[in-house]
Design a protein around this motif. Sequence first.
Motif, short mmCIF file in Angstrom:
data_model
loop_
_atom_site.label_atom_id
_atom_site.label_comp_id
_atom_site.label_asym_id
_atom_site.label_seq_id
_atom_site.Cartn_x
_atom_site.Cartn_y
_atom_site.Cartn_z
N UNK A 141 37.25 61.23 -30.09
CA UNK A 141 37.33 62.32 -31.06
C UNK A 141 38.49 62.18 -32.03
N UNK A 142 39.31 61.16 -31.84
CA UNK A 142 40.44 60.93 -32.76
C UNK A 142 39.99 60.12 -33.97
N UNK A 143 40.89 60.12 -35.01
CA UNK A 143 40.60 59.36 -36.22
C UNK A 143 41.83 58.58 -36.64
N UNK A 144 41.59 57.43 -37.28
CA UNK A 144 42.68 56.73 -37.93
C UNK A 144 43.19 57.58 -39.10
N UNK A 145 44.47 57.50 -39.46
CA UNK A 145 44.96 58.21 -40.64
C UNK A 145 44.14 57.81 -41.86
N UNK A 146 43.80 58.80 -42.66
CA UNK A 146 42.96 58.56 -43.82
C UNK A 146 43.68 57.73 -44.88
N UNK A 147 42.99 56.75 -45.42
CA UNK A 147 43.52 55.95 -46.54
C UNK A 147 42.61 56.20 -47.74
N UNK A 148 43.16 56.78 -48.78
CA UNK A 148 42.35 57.08 -49.97
C UNK A 148 42.94 56.44 -51.20
#
Length: 417
Positions: A410-417
């Motif tokens: 349920x975790x995510x990598x930090x978003x890269x935009x």
Amino acid sequence: MATKDMKIKKAVLAYSGGLDTSVLIPWLKENYGCEVIAVSGDVGQGTELDGLEEKALKTGASKLYVMDLTKEFVDDYIIPTMKAGADYEGYLLGTSFARPIIARRLVEIAKAEGADTIVHGCTGKGNDQVRFELAIKAFAPEMQVLAPWRFWELDSRDKEIDYAEAHNIPLKINRETNYSKDKNIWHLSHEGLDLEDPANEPKYDEILEMGVSPEAAPDKPTYVTIHFEQGVPTAIDGEEMESVALLKKLNELGGANGIGLLDLVENRLVGMKSRGVYETPGGAIMYAAHKKLEEITLDKETAHYKAQLAMKFGELVYNGQWYTPLRKAMSAFVDETQKTVTGDVKLKLYKGNIIPASVTSPYSLHSEAMATFDADDAYNQADSEGFINLFGLPLKVRALNDANLKKTTGREFPTVE
């Protein structure tokens, strides 16, 4: 700390004949009772040296040396800096690299004359004091240095003019045209008066000496072709020329077409911001042509690394660190990169603009066959798919791992935009 308590028997003065150094000769004799030997470096400032000996002797100097440094200045300071592509915040370092060569000669004359002190007229707010004194430390670490602007009573240009008038010292300026200027074969700088406020537009029609404003330049463009051998300009329009004559010719062409004007609020070494207006007509052309030639003669990795080095090289020159191991090592690197920088660059000069027209070199790395949009046999476009797959592999792995992380934890990598 240098003060009026210093003991001076014989002083060598860096003498330009401008306001600061004009008043220094009688001021030194009044306050120290010392012999004053004036030394001027000819770095291509032209008529500014006219009448200098008579003026120096009449105001109290025992003698004046005028050193012809122009050829050495161009070959050993200007061109190496240009080959590096170095500038400082856009400024082409005209005053910066003139100071080390003059200071070195000051030391040589001071030693030959048995002087105990070198004197300069640089202000305590400026960069030139650093440039002079670092060079003196490099070649005469034991030498006394006196910089009266740091403590004397003549703490404004108006007071200096008052002193000059009281002592019958001839000046080439008055209170209304009292810009602080520095001129040599490479440039002319303007500071002070209305230019101290960046809100004021420079009065180009009044202050320019090396050329005209873009508005006053001809409506017809001028074409010029410069030939380089290993990064060094050697010919203009097919005519081989030695370095000084070549730079003078570029100054003429650039000046006539309104080239090389820079209005800059720069970050001085001592910590403050300062506004200056610079004229560098021939230098701007030389830099532009050299850069264009490097576009086709340097490989990507060398060109990109050299661009990083150029910024540091410019800082070293601006900060007076010419005589340092790092600057020497950087120049060695630059010289290695220049072995293929040979060829011709044609430029169009038009109302302050330098517009590339053509560039050729026997060492060109540009392949028309490789880069063409037409059908060719030199490049298999299908190869690009494998390249993109490998080049984009880190992004693909991150995205796949992110999807798996969400699914399992349920975790995510930090978003890269």
